[in-house]
Design an enzyme around this catalytic site. Structure first.
Site, PDB file in Angstrom:
ATOM      1  CG  HIS A  11      -1.903   0.951   1.435  1.00 63.67           C
ATOM      2  ND1 HIS A  11      -1.658   2.254   1.786  1.00 63.67           N
ATOM      3  CD2 HIS A  11      -3.254   0.840   1.303  1.00 63.67           C
ATOM      4  CE1 HIS A  11      -2.814   2.907   1.869  1.00 63.67           C
ATOM      5  NE2 HIS A  11      -3.791   2.074   1.570  1.00 63.67           N
ATOM      6  CB  CYS A  68      -3.701   3.334  -1.425  1.00 63.63           C
ATOM      7  SG  CYS A  68      -4.861   4.640  -1.063  1.00 63.63           S
ATOM      8  CG  ASP A 114       0.411  -2.367   6.389  1.00 66.34           C
ATOM      9  OD1 ASP A 114      -0.465  -2.335   7.288  1.00 66.34           O
ATOM     10  OD2 ASP A 114       0.258  -1.844   5.270  1.00 66.34           O
ATOM     11  CE  LYS A 143      -7.420  -0.192   6.349  1.00 66.52           C
ATOM     12  NZ  LYS A 143      -8.250   0.584   5.438  1.00 66.52           N
ATOM     13  CD  GLN A 176      -6.954  -4.355   4.479  1.00 67.53           C
ATOM     14  OE1 GLN A 176      -7.910  -5.005   4.904  1.00 67.53           O
ATOM     15  NE2 GLN A 176      -7.101  -3.127   4.011  1.00 67.53           N
TER      16      GLN A 176
END
Lengths: 150, 414
Positions: free
Chosen positions: B122, B365, B199, B225, B202
């Site tokens: 991303h 993104c 990261d 999220k 997600q």
């Protein structure tokens, strides 16, 4: 009938232009070039113009993106043919005004021709950018007039 | 097995309609919905103990401080972080990564060092490292992908080498759904002495994530999220690494003593939390973590795997679309990214919206990745624990009709 609301947006003329885009070619020896990018979606439009006696004699358009983007690009390319740069810019402002919700006079609507079929885009605010991208590219092209090397 | 109908009842928004159709919300990778418990935690804070934290001696401030710090402990437990001081509140995962880039990156990365990323990243885990590389004269290296969007591990041990200072990788790709074998890559990074940033935007909302098991130095977490409010995120950082890091922002709260001439820094985690924080947001995220822990992250992952398999089956039947990413649900999160050369993703998005189906369309993104896939954008459906097979059916059915609507000769079919 099933998709009445959508049909207001995706008029037959729009879908037809998307399938058979006009002036979709890159001009080899343009007098003016310009482009515009929509960073929100990554769509791009590039424009080349050949001028003859101060009028747009030829236009080449490469529009990558959704059907609204492509159809507007196709219709706009037809609409500006034969216009002076100043007239093309007036038409751009007129179209932008329509997207902004301005009421156009009968005479103005007449000048817009087939571009009037895009009025439905106003109901989809996030898509207005798609219809304005070609005009951003045309504006960029016009603004290159008189620049050195062009 | 989770009782999805019961879960759905905890989310007030799921009962609304869009254009007269029941909402089928399949844009969870962009943001998730909030259970009533989270919404109530926010209003309870504002209605009954609204106050600043770590400042007053009055009751409200102490209550607020307790709840705020409890939320930190909850997040720490949720990812097995050990000490709650390892959790720094941020605005979002993007800020978490920027904090590491600016604070750790700029003091630990030097000329000629290499930063290893994947081709999936991303923009938030790409652009900050481009800036660090440009400032420090370091070099970005990328782990390539296989054709089906997995990480190509064959060349990984040459990309990760003794010059590597940092491995910064997404855990689950927001654009393709690929589950990145972080543990294996972290092992390679460790063997060459490199630091590891994951990261988790997600992954943390959708599967069990254990920072000890991943063996990472940093984990970026997004609150919104994972059923929490917007404007709150977290950074996990190993305590000994945090101890050595320069503060990211300066001001109140992060200082111990201040004179007109200088200042000394507060203890962890406050050293990295200048100014009044997002107190309600942190408390709301604590409530979200309680909710998710109550469901059990193994169960959440299992539900999404089953639903992803169901969606893959449904989408497989549509010849006109190309589906990106791995087909095996063990290697894929609940993210389904697809493209049809017949219909631009934005047109699909507008059509589906008329059917009450919310998906994301665009470059997600991840502009360089779109370029690598050879598409301008994709349409992306992303699932969560409250989604149902019926909603997937609605998606597939609406897609079929959209493809007919926009496909060649469509005017006659309308």
């Amino acid at each position: 009938m099933e998709h009445r609301l959508l049909d207001e947006l995706y008029q037959d003329a729009i879908l037809e232009h998307r399938r058979s885009p006009r002036n979709r070619r890159e001009l080899a020896r343009p007098d003016l070039v310009g482009c515009a990018v929509n960073p929100f979606c990554g769509d791009e439009v590039a424009v080349q113009i050949v001028l003859e006696r101060g009028r747009i004699a030829e236009i080449g358009v490469q529009a990558e993106g959704c059907s609204i983007n492509q159809a507007t690009a196709s219709m706009a390319s037809e609409a500006v043919l034969g216009l002076t740069l100043a007239q093309a810019d007036t038409l751009r402002a007129l179209f932008a005004g329509m997207m902004g919700g301005a009421d156009l006079s009968g005479e103005e609507r007449g000048r817009m021709g087939e571009l009037n079929t895009l009025a439905g885009v106003r109901e989809y605010p996030v898509r207005i950018k798609c219809a304005l991208l070609i005009w951003g590219a045309i504006e960029d092209t016009i603004s290159s007039y008189g620049e050195p090397g062009v | 097995m989770l009782d999805v109908e019961r879960i759905r009842n905890d989310f007030p928004i799921l009962s609304r309609t869009v254009h007269g159709k029941p909402l089928a919300y399949l844009d969870n990778a962009a943001t998730s919905h909030k259970p009533r418990a989270v919404i109530q935690a926010l209003s309870e804070y504002y209605e009954t103990y609204n106050s600043n934290v770590h400042r007053g001696v009055h009751s409200l401030s102490m209550e607020a401080t307790d709840r705020y710090e409890e939320a930190r402990e909850k997040v720490a437990r949720f990812i097995n972080a050990g000490a709650p001081e390892s959790i720094i509140w941020t605005r979002n995962a993007t800020e978490s990564i920027n904090l590491v880039a600016r604070s750790w990156g700029e003091s630990n990365i030097s000329e000629g060092d290499e930063i290893v990323l994947t081709r999936l990243e991303h923009h938030s885990n790409l652009v900050p490292w481009q800036r660090v590389a440009a400032k420090k004269g370091a070099v970005l290296k990328f782990l390539d992908l296989t054709e089906d969007g997995r990480l190509d591990l064959d060349g990984a041990d040459s990309v990760i080498n003794t010059k590597t200072k940092l491995l910064a990788v997404t855990h689950v790709s927001n654009a393709l759904g690929t589950v990145v074998p972080v543990k294996e890559l972290a092992g390679m990074a460790r063997s060459v002495g490199a630091a590891v940033l994951v990261d988790g935007a997600q992954s943390v909302p959708h599967q069990p994530v254990d920072v000890e098991e991943l063996d990472c130095d940093f984990l970026a977490i997004s609150g919104h999220k994972m059923m929490g409010p917007t404007g709150i995120g977290a950074l996990y950082a190993r305590r000994d690494v945090l101890e050595q890091m320069e503060p990211f922002l300066y001001g109140g709260e992060m200082v111990l003593e201040v004179s007109y001439e200088g200042a000394s820094w507060n203890d962890l985690p406050m050293r990295f939390e200048a100014g009044t924080p997002n107190i309600a947001g942190a408390i709301g995220l604590g409530a979200a973590v309680d909710y998710l822990a109550g469901l059990g992250m193994e169960n959440v992952r299992e539900h999404e795997k089953q639903l992803t398999a169901y969606a893959l089956d449904g989408l497989r039947g549509l010849e006109e679309i190309d589906l990106f990413g791995p087909w095996d649900v063990d290697s894929r999160g609940g993210i389904l990214s697809f493209y049809s050369s017949d219909v631009h993703p934005h047109d699909l998005g507008t059509f589906l919206d008329q059917e009450g189906v919310a998906i994301r369309t665009g470059h997600h993104c991840a502009m360089p990745l779109m370029g690598a896939l050879g598409v301008p954008a994709t349409a992306r459906a992303s699932l969560y624990v409250y989604n149902t097979e019926q909603e997937v059916d609605t998606l597939v059915d609406a897609l079929k009709r959209a493809l007919r609507y926009f496909g060649d000769g469509a005017s006659a079919a309308r």
